[in-house]
Write a protein that holds these residues in place. Structure first.
Motif, PDB file in Angstrom:
ATOM      1  N   ALA A  49      12.965 -47.266  23.851  1.00 48.55           N
ATOM      2  CA  ALA A  49      13.326 -45.871  24.093  1.00 48.55           C
ATOM      3  C   ALA A  49      14.836 -45.725  24.071  1.00 48.55           C
ATOM      4  O   ALA A  49      15.566 -46.694  24.317  1.00 48.55           O
ATOM      5  CB  ALA A  49      12.778 -45.392  25.432  1.00 48.55           C
ATOM      6  N   ARG A  59      14.147 -40.666  22.198  1.00 47.74           N
ATOM      7  CA  ARG A  59      13.307 -41.241  21.152  1.00 47.74           C
ATOM      8  C   ARG A  59      12.532 -42.390  21.763  1.00 47.74           C
ATOM      9  O   ARG A  59      13.072 -43.145  22.565  1.00 47.74           O
ATOM     10  CB  ARG A  59      14.147 -41.723  19.976  1.00 47.74           C
ATOM     11  N   TYR A  60      11.268 -42.515  21.341  1.00 50.00           N
ATOM     12  CA  TYR A  60      10.393 -43.551  21.870  1.00 50.00           C
ATOM     13  C   TYR A  60       9.699 -44.303  20.747  1.00 50.00           C
ATOM     14  O   TYR A  60       9.397 -43.728  19.698  1.00 50.00           O
ATOM     15  CB  TYR A  60       9.315 -42.939  22.774  1.00 50.00           C
ATOM     16  N   ASP A  62       6.427 -45.763  19.101  1.00 53.79           N
ATOM     17  CA  ASP A  62       5.060 -45.232  19.102  1.00 53.79           C
ATOM     18  C   ASP A  62       4.195 -45.923  20.150  1.00 53.79           C
ATOM     19  O   ASP A  62       3.319 -45.299  20.761  1.00 53.79           O
ATOM     20  CB  ASP A  62       4.429 -45.410  17.719  1.00 53.79           C
ATOM     21  N   ASN A  65       5.098 -44.219  23.589  1.00 57.87           N
ATOM     22  CA  ASN A  65       5.208 -42.763  23.670  1.00 57.87           C
ATOM     23  C   ASN A  65       4.051 -42.189  24.486  1.00 57.87           C
ATOM     24  O   ASN A  65       2.891 -42.515  24.255  1.00 57.87           O
ATOM     25  CB  ASN A  65       5.221 -42.173  22.264  1.00 57.87           C
ATOM     26  N   THR A  69       8.957 -43.142  30.139  1.00 60.39           N
ATOM     27  CA  THR A  69       9.923 -42.056  30.151  1.00 60.39           C
ATOM     28  C   THR A  69      11.305 -42.615  30.454  1.00 60.39           C
ATOM     29  O   THR A  69      11.485 -43.289  31.473  1.00 60.39           O
ATOM     30  CB  THR A  69       9.570 -40.997  31.199  1.00 60.39           C
TER      31      THR A  69
END
Length: 122
Positions: A49, A59-60, A62, A65, A69
């Protein structure tokens, strides 16, 4: 001297949560992108992340996601990674890093912490 120090790793059962912290010093924290990467045994380091200086862009990967956080507190020079619904495949050493610009590539990050171990048991 720039320093990044991670904390908060540990052993947790699958489905559990952990919150990683990364305290920084030695540079103007609020000017830089902060990212989290991880490296599992026998695997390459991978992006998890990232967050821009203001927190407005994230942005994370996949794979995390919706479960992880990233957040930051510029007043405390600290970035966090809240990890929920953990899976055994999340087991890795987690690193925080800082960069000039948002990127998922590890080579874009110029300062790194020493890492903190996260182990998720099944």
């Amino acid at each position: 001297q720039v320093q990044l120090v991670e904390s908060g790793g540990g052993l947790v059962q699958a489905g559990g949560s952990l919150r990683l912290s990364c305290a920084t010093s030695g540079r103007t924290f609020s000017r830089y992108v902060m990212g989290w990467f991880r490296q599992a045994p026998g695997k390459e380091r991978e992006f998890v992340a990232a967050m821009n200086w203001s927190g407005a862009r994230t942005r994370y990967a996949d794979s995390v996601n919706g479960r992880f956080t990233i957040s930051r507190d510029n007043a405390k020079n600290t970035v966090y990674l809240q990890m929920n619904s953990l899976k055994p495949e999340d087991t890795a050493v987690y690193y925080c890093a800082s960069a000039q610009a948002m990127s998922v590539m590890s080579y874009a990050y110029d300062y790194w912490g020493q890492g903190t171990q996260v182990t998720v048991s099944s």
